[in-house]
Write an enzyme that holds these catalytic residues in place. Structure first.
Site, PDB file in Angstrom:
ATOM      1  N   ASP A 194      68.057  21.822  51.851  1.00  0.00           N
ATOM      2  CA  ASP A 194      67.462  22.072  50.355  1.00  0.00           C
ATOM      3  C   ASP A 194      66.307  23.051  50.351  1.00  0.00           C
ATOM      4  OD1 ASP A 194      67.477  21.218  47.629  1.00  0.00           O
ATOM      5  OD2 ASP A 194      65.626  20.537  48.122  1.00  0.00           O
ATOM      6  N   ASP A 311      72.800  22.211  40.641  1.00  0.00           N
ATOM      7  CA  ASP A 311      71.537  22.651  40.108  1.00  0.00           C
ATOM      8  C   ASP A 311      71.930  23.639  38.934  1.00  0.00           C
ATOM      9  OD1 ASP A 311      69.702  21.237  41.362  1.00  0.00           O
ATOM     10  OD2 ASP A 311      69.563  23.106  43.301  1.00  0.00           O
TER      11      ASP A 311
END
Length: 532
Positions: A194, A311
């Protein structure tokens, strides 16, 4: 390009919280993934990337980890995870974990210890300053939070409940590496990393992304963990360019397997409001970016091929007119599946799941809540601000998986943690499994064909076609044995074309009717295998 076995992988991203609830708590769980392993083998994927399942207060839907070594009770237990790893392996499926090591939750024991005072060992695991500067949080607002007890500020690029780790601290780094090796020892095949570009941040110099020590840290991580264990790694970097992507992925540098780049998305963002007010989509510019990745970086840069993830809003709703979501979903997957790189399928894309407009009270994502306030402060009236957020919000992609036309779409027997998309009656796995022309079966068809021509697709030559055409997405793949051409009409209008195609040479067509009369129907894709 050095050939690797993992180059052949097709990776499916699971958002566990919304996949399948078997425990009756309204959250998807690990046993739900185990229950559906045959679904993935039937689809043709061989690697599952799980969004975070570690213990978390869920301020940011699991991207705020409070214990890296413990599975959150919402999802099950550590034993459930070990079982998933073993059963998936028995079916030829790898498990990739989502690793969030730019920051932790403020409930993590390291941060709780850090709060006890400046002399505490864990204080330096985080970034503290006597004064703050002008850096702002990605989630909007100040990136510094004041601690009344110590009279200092701690740094958080995301929510204040997500304090950033201090990667300059060697003890912290070694604790991270030990944690990664714990999961590798348990059998995971790799990690999605991430916001990897922020690890080298230097806030005092106003540097957040791509700091001077970033690649030293990733190299050290590689040599200490996955690099010596034959794992797959993919980093997320919203700042990556042609040149920096190679720094991450050049095999000789011993960093990552591949990198997620987003410039094909961010190039359309507004200079001031970013993604919340995107500019008009330009297919020519879009093709320029994707085609460029296929050619110039071929020797030292391995591509990730994706349309959406957790996302982003639902890709079909973002790029396709509503009345063509089904046919457009097929076109999009067909376009990227014959490019060189690793395809990523986000949960639900294979059945054509779409956006779900929500009221502000239904928002679950902290980013959406903050964006709505920001847009109104910028002068947009509330109704327009809601419309803008609903188009882009991450909540869109996080709605529960639609398994069947039954209560709660077959996701759960109780009320789910977030709203079910109201299109589940028509868009669900059960409906599509036995329909030859469904999005799901088109995905299976494309995956099967990709495997048939895998060497051509992975390592063959790439030749863009009709580069400046504003509606046509076309390219050619060829090697010494095969030649395949892809023609897609990326528009809701009938597209006249100037090339001659033999009907017998068409191996993929997302329309039931034959292709003829030099016309491509709205969002039609045809794949042509030239006889050699």
């Amino acid at each position: 390009m050095i050939k690797k076995d993992w180059h052949k992988d097709i990776i499916y991203q699971i958002y566990p919280k919304s996949f399948l609830d078997t425990s009756g708590n309204g959250y998807g769980d690990i046993n739900g993934i185990i229950q559906k392993l045959d679904y993935f083998t039937d689809l043709g994927v061989n690697c599952l990337w799980l969004s975070p399942v570690f213990e978390s207060p869920m301020k940011d839907n699991g991207y705020d980890v409070s214990d890296y070594l413990k599975i959150d009770s919402r999802f099950g237990t550590n034993k459930d995870m070990y079982k998933l790893i073993d059963e998936a392996k028995s079916k030829g499926i790898k498990i990739m974990l989502d690793l969030v090591v730019n920051h932790t939750s403020d409930q993590h024991k390291w941060f709780q210890e850090a709060l006890k005072g400046k002399a505490n060992k864990y204080r330096d695991y985080y970034i503290w300053r006597d004064d703050k500067n002008e850096i702002e949080s990605i989630f909007l607002g100040d990136a510094w939070e004041y601690d009344e007890l110590s009279k200092q500020y701690y740094f958080h690029l995301f929510a204040k409940e997500q304090p950033d780790l201090n990667w300059e601290n060697i003890d912290m780094r070694n604790d991270i590496y030990n944690m990664m090796n714990f999961w590798i020892d348990k059998g995971v095949s790799g990690f999605r990393m991430d916001v990897i570009e922020f690890l080298g941040k230097q806030p005092d110099q106003l540097i957040t992304a791509d700091g001077p020590n970033l690649h030293n840290y990733i190299y050290e991580m590689n040599r200490s963990t996955f690099g010596i264990r034959d794992c797959i790694t993919v980093g997320e970097s919203w700042s990556a360019t042609n040149e920096t992507a190679k720094l991450y992925t050049d095999p000789s540098r011993n960093e990552l397997s591949m990198i997620f780049r987003f410039d094909h998305i961010t190039t359309f963002w507004d200079e001031k409001l970013g993604k919340w007010n995107p500019r008009k989509f330009d297919l020519v510019k879009f093709k320029e970016i994707l085609f460029d990745r296929q050619q110039k970086e071929k020797q030292k840069y391995w591509n990730t091929l994706f349309w959406g993830n957790h996302d982003l809003p639902r890709s079909s709703s973002y790029y396709i007119k509503d009345e063509y979501l089904d046919i457009g979903s097929k076109m999009m997957f067909g376009i990227t599946s014959f490019m060189s790189g690793t395809p990523f399928i986000f949960q639900g894309e294979e059945i054509g799941m779409s956006n779900l407009p929500l009221s502000p009270e239904e928002y679950k994502d902290i980013e959406a809540v903050n964006a709505l306030s920001m847009l109104q402060e910028e002068g947009y009236d509330k109704s327009l601000a809601i419309e803008m957020v609903n188009k882009i919000s991450r909540d869109n992609s996080r709605t529960p998986m639609q398994w069947a036309n039954v209560k709660n779409a077959g996701f759960s027997k109780v009320e789910p943690w977030t709203k079910i998309n109201n299109k589940f009656a028509e868009i669900n796995v059960s409906n599509q499994e036995n329909k030859q022309e469904s999005v799901l079966n088109f995905y299976k068809q494309i995956i099967k064909l990709r495997k048939e021509y895998i060497d051509l697709i992975l390592y063959g030559d790439f030749e863009p076609l009709y580069i400046n055409d504003k509606e046509l997405f076309a390219y050619k793949r060829h090697d010494d044995e095969n030649e395949i051409k892809i023609f897609a009409n990326f528009s809701p209008d009938v597209k006249k074309i100037s090339f001659d195609i033999n009907q017998d040479d068409i191996i993929i067509n997302n329309y039931k009717t034959n292709f003829f009369s030099y016309k491509l129907q709205p969002y039609q894709i045809i794949i042509v295998k030239e006889k050699t």
